[in-house]
Design an enzyme around this catalytic site. Structure first.
Site, PDB file in Angstrom:
ATOM      1  N   ASP A 171       0.986  -1.103   0.071  1.00 52.59           N
ATOM      2  CA  ASP A 171       0.134   0.103  -0.013  1.00 52.59           C
ATOM      3  C   ASP A 171       0.988   1.213  -0.192  1.00 52.59           C
ATOM      4  OD1 ASP A 171      -2.344   1.563   0.398  1.00 52.59           O
ATOM      5  OD2 ASP A 171      -2.388   1.367   2.187  1.00 52.59           O
ATOM      6  N   ASN A 197      -9.982  -2.704  -6.586  1.00 56.57           N
ATOM      7  CA  ASN A 197      -9.465  -2.021  -7.460  1.00 56.57           C
ATOM      8  C   ASN A 197     -10.001  -2.146  -8.770  1.00 56.57           C
ATOM      9  OD1 ASN A 197      -6.347  -2.790  -6.026  1.00 56.57           O
ATOM     10  ND2 ASN A 197      -7.764  -1.104  -5.418  1.00 56.57           N
TER      11      ASN A 197
END
Length: 278
Positions: A36, A84
């Site tokens: 991340d 995503n």
């Protein structure tokens, strides 16, 4: 799986210094990482988001090479989530898929040089044909390697994984191959994408966020969790070794008592006595 443990000498000096503080007999068998911070890394430098993703792809190979040098059996990276795919702008998703194809094309030789085998988990059948073709090519090109297994979680979500497992179990029940009364955790386990893998011993999350993000929810039930503020594009093999060092300082209990538990504590409890002063 046969692992080559003789490549520790290939670690750069800073990584070797950390490795020497570790107990080689207590290395985790499986490290899972939530990668991340690519966008924030770029934003802090007033760069476009795609440059953060590009730098993040570089970090992957650094970490993979360190994993292979220390003989880590399993490394699983959260590369692209189902969310995503559904919620990011299509231009960004298209760029990420091009980046994945480029990463595989450019790094298969490095994987072979490091005895790394690549595989994937997730609803990969929903990805575009040209992406799947490159994924299959890389998996075939590395399938004879016997070192670290690099698993990329692509179009992956842990809840969707459980839904897929339950659908498979339903088919078994409907066919009379399994009764609901006999259903066990092992039956669910064998229908997960990770059925052939051990559960992660250590889960690492970069960027300082304190959440799991729908990643390996079943598998991390007893994983040790290590969170670092370091953004993924700045993460290197040495930082994975530092996470392993922190992991080795912990006592894993799996719901039981730790080795340091005083037997007297248990005997007092069993006798109905209290250890609190009156």
């Amino acid at each position: 799986m046969s692992l080559n443990f003789s490549r520790v000498h290939e670690l750069p000096p800073d990584e070797l210094a950390v490795y020497r503080r570790l107990d080689p007999a207590r290395l985790p068998k499986h490290v899972a990482i939530i990668m991340d911070g690519n966008g924030r890394w770029a934003g802090k430098r007033s760069l476009k988001r795609f440059l953060g993703h590009q730098q993040g792809a570089e970090s992957v190979q650094y970490v993979v090479e360190t994993a292979s040098r220390i003989g880590l059996p399993w490394l699983t990276l959260y590369a692209f989530s189902l969310e995503n795919n559904l919620r990011r702008p299509r231009l960004e998703v298209s760029f990420l898929m091009r980046l994945l194809r480029s990463y595989l094309s450019n790094n298969v030789q490095r994987m072979n040089d490091n005895n790394v085998r690549i595989q994937y988990i997730g609803r990969t059948q929903e990805l575009e044909p040209e992406v799947r073709e490159r994924m299959e090519w890389a998996a075939e090109a590395t399938r004879h390697n016997t070192g670290t297994v690099l698993t990329l979680a692509l179009n992956y979500g842990a809840r969707s994984e459980l839904v897929d497992a339950f659908r498979a179990l339903y088919r078994e029940v409907k066919a009379g191959e399994l009764s609901l009364e006999d259903l066990t955790e092992q039956d669910i386990q064998r229908h997960l994408y990770t059925a052939h893998m051990p559960d992660p011993d250590l889960l690492v999350r970069t960027s300082g966020e304190m959440r799991i993000s729908n990643y390996l929810l079943w598998q991390i039930a007893y994983s040790e969790i290590f969170v670092t503020d370091r953004l993924w594009p700045d993460f290197r093999g040495i930082h994975m070794l530092e996470a392993i060092e922190a992991y080795q300082r912990r006592e894993r209990r799996f719901g039981g008592l730790g080795e340091s538990t005083d037997a007297a504590d248990i005997s007092h409890e069993a006798a109905g006595k209290t250890l609190v002063p009156r």
